[in-house]
Write a protein that holds these residues in place. Structure first.
Motif, PDB file in Angstrom:
ATOM      1  N   GLN A 141       0.824  -1.215   0.000  1.00  0.00           N
ATOM      2  CA  GLN A 141       0.000   0.000   0.000  1.00  0.00           C
ATOM      3  C   GLN A 141       0.861   1.268   0.000  1.00  0.00           C
ATOM      4  OE1 GLN A 141      -3.230  -0.331   3.033  1.00  0.00           O
ATOM      5  NE2 GLN A 141      -2.433  -2.406   3.262  1.00  0.00           N
ATOM      6  N   GLY A 142       1.920   1.247   0.780  1.00  0.00           N
ATOM      7  CA  GLY A 142       2.858   2.359   0.775  1.00  0.00           C
ATOM      8  C   GLY A 142       2.378   3.589   1.512  1.00  0.00           C
ATOM      9  N   ARG A 143       3.146   4.659   1.367  1.00  0.00           N
ATOM     10  CA  ARG A 143       2.837   5.923   2.025  1.00  0.00           C
ATOM     11  C   ARG A 143       1.573   6.554   1.454  1.00  0.00           C
ATOM     12  NH1 ARG A 143       7.284   9.605   0.502  1.00  0.00           N
ATOM     13  NH2 ARG A 143       7.348   8.329  -1.387  1.00  0.00           N
ATOM     14  N   ARG A 144       0.939   7.381   2.258  1.00  0.00           N
ATOM     15  CA  ARG A 144      -0.277   8.060   1.803  1.00  0.00           C
ATOM     16  C   ARG A 144      -0.019   8.887   0.544  1.00  0.00           C
ATOM     17  NH1 ARG A 144      -2.304  10.614   6.563  1.00  0.00           N
ATOM     18  NH2 ARG A 144      -3.613   8.786   6.908  1.00  0.00           N
ATOM     19  N   LEU A 145       1.178   9.424   0.431  1.00  0.00           N
ATOM     20  CA  LEU A 145       1.543  10.245  -0.722  1.00  0.00           C
ATOM     21  C   LEU A 145       1.361   9.497  -2.040  1.00  0.00           C
ATOM     22  CD1 LEU A 145       2.816  13.138  -1.072  1.00  0.00           C
ATOM     23  CD2 LEU A 145       5.010  11.976  -1.319  1.00  0.00           C
ATOM     24  N   LEU A 146       1.628   8.187  -2.025  1.00  0.00           N
ATOM     25  CA  LEU A 146       1.559   7.400  -3.258  1.00  0.00           C
ATOM     26  C   LEU A 146       0.147   7.352  -3.833  1.00  0.00           C
ATOM     27  CD1 LEU A 146       3.803   4.288  -2.478  1.00  0.00           C
ATOM     28  CD2 LEU A 146       4.420   6.364  -3.701  1.00  0.00           C
ATOM     29  N   SER A 147      -0.854   7.331  -2.976  1.00  0.00           N
ATOM     30  CA  SER A 147      -2.231   7.198  -3.456  1.00  0.00           C
ATOM     31  C   SER A 147      -2.938   8.541  -3.595  1.00  0.00           C
ATOM     32  CB  SER A 147      -3.041   6.294  -2.514  1.00  0.00           C
ATOM     33  OG  SER A 147      -3.094   6.842  -1.207  1.00  0.00           O
ATOM     34  N   LEU A 148      -2.266   9.646  -3.246  1.00  0.00           N
ATOM     35  CA  LEU A 148      -2.903  10.956  -3.336  1.00  0.00           C
ATOM     36  C   LEU A 148      -2.373  11.821  -4.473  1.00  0.00           C
ATOM     37  CD1 LEU A 148      -3.217  12.023   0.426  1.00  0.00           C
ATOM     38  CD2 LEU A 148      -4.947  11.017  -1.066  1.00  0.00           C
ATOM     39  N   VAL A 149      -1.127  11.601  -4.900  1.00  0.00           N
ATOM     40  CA  VAL A 149      -0.538  12.495  -5.903  1.00  0.00           C
ATOM     41  C   VAL A 149      -0.743  12.011  -7.342  1.00  0.00           C
ATOM     42  CG1 VAL A 149       1.572  13.625  -6.685  1.00  0.00           C
ATOM     43  CG2 VAL A 149       1.116  13.389  -4.235  1.00  0.00           C
ATOM     44  N   PRO A 150      -0.427  10.749  -7.688  1.00  0.00           N
ATOM     45  CA  PRO A 150      -0.633  10.319  -9.081  1.00  0.00           C
ATOM     46  C   PRO A 150      -2.094  10.457  -9.510  1.00  0.00           C
ATOM     47  CG  PRO A 150       0.766   8.761  -7.926  1.00  0.00           C
ATOM     48  CD  PRO A 150       0.225   9.694  -6.889  1.00  0.00           C
ATOM     49  N   ASP A 151      -2.301  10.726 -10.789  1.00  0.00           N
ATOM     50  CA  ASP A 151      -3.642  10.993 -11.299  1.00  0.00           C
ATOM     51  C   ASP A 151      -4.492   9.738 -11.433  1.00  0.00           C
ATOM     52  OD1 ASP A 151      -5.250  13.219 -12.068  1.00  0.00           O
ATOM     53  OD2 ASP A 151      -5.280  12.420 -14.098  1.00  0.00           O
ATOM     54  N   HIS A 152      -3.862   8.580 -11.438  1.00  0.00           N
ATOM     55  CA  HIS A 152      -4.586   7.312 -11.615  1.00  0.00           C
ATOM     56  C   HIS A 152      -4.168   6.348 -10.510  1.00  0.00           C
ATOM     57  CE1 HIS A 152      -4.857   3.218 -13.776  1.00  0.00           C
ATOM     58  NE2 HIS A 152      -6.068   3.526 -13.372  1.00  0.00           N
ATOM     59  N   HIS A 153      -5.145   5.849  -9.771  1.00  0.00           N
ATOM     60  CA  HIS A 153      -4.892   4.877  -8.703  1.00  0.00           C
ATOM     61  C   HIS A 153      -5.601   3.581  -9.054  1.00  0.00           C
ATOM     62  CE1 HIS A 153      -5.402   3.722  -4.147  1.00  0.00           C
ATOM     63  NE2 HIS A 153      -4.579   2.904  -4.799  1.00  0.00           N
ATOM     64  N   LEU A 154      -4.809   2.523  -9.265  1.00  0.00           N
ATOM     65  CA  LEU A 154      -5.347   1.192  -9.533  1.00  0.00           C
ATOM     66  C   LEU A 154      -5.184   0.371  -8.254  1.00  0.00           C
ATOM     67  CD1 LEU A 154      -6.487  -0.992 -11.362  1.00  0.00           C
ATOM     68  CD2 LEU A 154      -4.195  -1.357 -12.295  1.00  0.00           C
ATOM     69  N   CYS A 155      -6.303   0.024  -7.636  1.00  0.00           N
ATOM     70  CA  CYS A 155      -6.283  -0.641  -6.333  1.00  0.00           C
ATOM     71  C   CYS A 155      -6.855  -2.050  -6.443  1.00  0.00           C
ATOM     72  CB  CYS A 155      -7.093   0.172  -5.325  1.00  0.00           C
ATOM     73  SG  CYS A 155      -7.026  -0.473  -3.641  1.00  0.00           S
ATOM     74  N   VAL A 156      -6.161  -3.005  -5.836  1.00  0.00           N
ATOM     75  CA  VAL A 156      -6.573  -4.409  -5.857  1.00  0.00           C
ATOM     76  C   VAL A 156      -7.218  -4.768  -4.521  1.00  0.00           C
ATOM     77  CG1 VAL A 156      -5.781  -6.799  -6.031  1.00  0.00           C
ATOM     78  CG2 VAL A 156      -4.758  -5.021  -7.490  1.00  0.00           C
ATOM     79  N   VAL A 157      -8.422  -5.345  -4.589  1.00  0.00           N
ATOM     80  CA  VAL A 157      -9.144  -5.807  -3.406  1.00  0.00           C
ATOM     81  C   VAL A 157      -9.318  -7.317  -3.530  1.00  0.00           C
ATOM     82  CG1 VAL A 157     -11.258  -5.665  -2.050  1.00  0.00           C
ATOM     83  CG2 VAL A 157     -10.376  -3.629  -3.209  1.00  0.00           C
ATOM     84  N   ARG A 158      -8.854  -8.052  -2.538  1.00  0.00           N
ATOM     85  CA  ARG A 158      -8.965  -9.510  -2.567  1.00  0.00           C
ATOM     86  C   ARG A 158     -10.228  -9.940  -1.828  1.00  0.00           C
ATOM     87  NH1 ARG A 158      -3.687 -11.800  -3.434  1.00  0.00           N
ATOM     88  NH2 ARG A 158      -4.318 -13.640  -2.270  1.00  0.00           N
ATOM     89  N   ALA A 159     -11.084 -10.683  -2.537  1.00  0.00           N
ATOM     90  CA  ALA A 159     -12.336 -11.154  -1.954  1.00  0.00           C
ATOM     91  C   ALA A 159     -12.284 -12.672  -1.767  1.00  0.00           C
ATOM     92  CB  ALA A 159     -13.501 -10.777  -2.865  1.00  0.00           C
TER      93      ALA A 159
END
Length: 222
Positions: A141-159
């Protein structure tokens, strides 16, 4: 003792006007969840619908299909540079040919991330009833900065292991000492005339991959 008594007692104790107030259990008569918490398929469908309502782009796939699906989604956006948080499973980006992977090794400042095409992360949990993704800076997941600055966030959710029905069921599974980011759709705001603007304080595009091991449940849905 009511909640009011407890709060006022703590204030008096903090001001030195009274002794320490003993903790008292408070009755909680509300439902902890309104969705069928014991039905993984129904929860996944509910999460999908609510993520879509928040204008996230939602896809489904199996674990085996995940690397190729990530590669397809990055290629569809023309992504050439992607930030990679520490602990992201190696195989997830194995099929992303022609994409420069930028590991979060301390050199990814806000200025550098602003020029990156996107970021791929995992998550801590996803809440079905609210369509919310929760990050807590854990592995992948990394630092909060990683998911707030780039214009596109691709997130994986495991079900189903990362999908919970409600916020009351999510909170006991989260460490309150960790930095948490709760994401409900792409970053957006509206002015007084309800004109919606996306990408104000986070990515303009949130793309979510719901990953299961069940081929029937994981029928690809864009």
């Amino acid at each position: 003792m009511t909640s009011r008594d407890l709060i006022l007692g703590r204030i008096r104790a903090a001001l030195g006007d009274a002794g320490e107030v003993a903790e008292q259990p408070l009755p909680r008569r509300y439902l902890s969840a309104h969705a069928p918490a014991d039905d993984p398929a129904a929860l996944l469908d509910l999460l999908h619908r609510n993520l879509t309502d928040y204008r996230a782009l939602v896809h489904r796939c199996t674990e085996a299909e995940l690397p190729s699906r990530i590669a397809e989604l990055l290629a569809a956006r023309g992504s050439r540079t992607v930030a990679v948080p520490a602990g992201l499973p190696d195989g997830w980006l194995a099929a992303a040919v022609g994409v420069e992977l930028l590991p979060d090794d301390g050199s990814l400042t806000a200025a550098r991330l602003d020029a990156v095409d996107g970021v791929v992360t995992g998550c801590a949990l996803a809440v079905a009833e609210t369509g919310t993704i929760v990050l807590d800076a854990g592995p992948g997941q990394g630092r909060r900065l990683l998911s707030l600055v780039p214009d596109h966030h691709l997130c994986v959710v495991r079900a189903p292991e990362q999908v919970v029905a409600s916020v009351p069921l999510a909170l006991p599974r989260l460490d309150p000492a960790r930095p948490q980011t709760w994401i409900s759709g792409p970053s957006a705001t509206s002015d007084i005339e309800l004109d919606r603007v996306e990408g104000v304080h986070g990515p303009r595009t949130l793309e979510v991959l719901l990953v299961t091991c069940d081929a029937e449940v994981a029928e690809v849905t864009a």
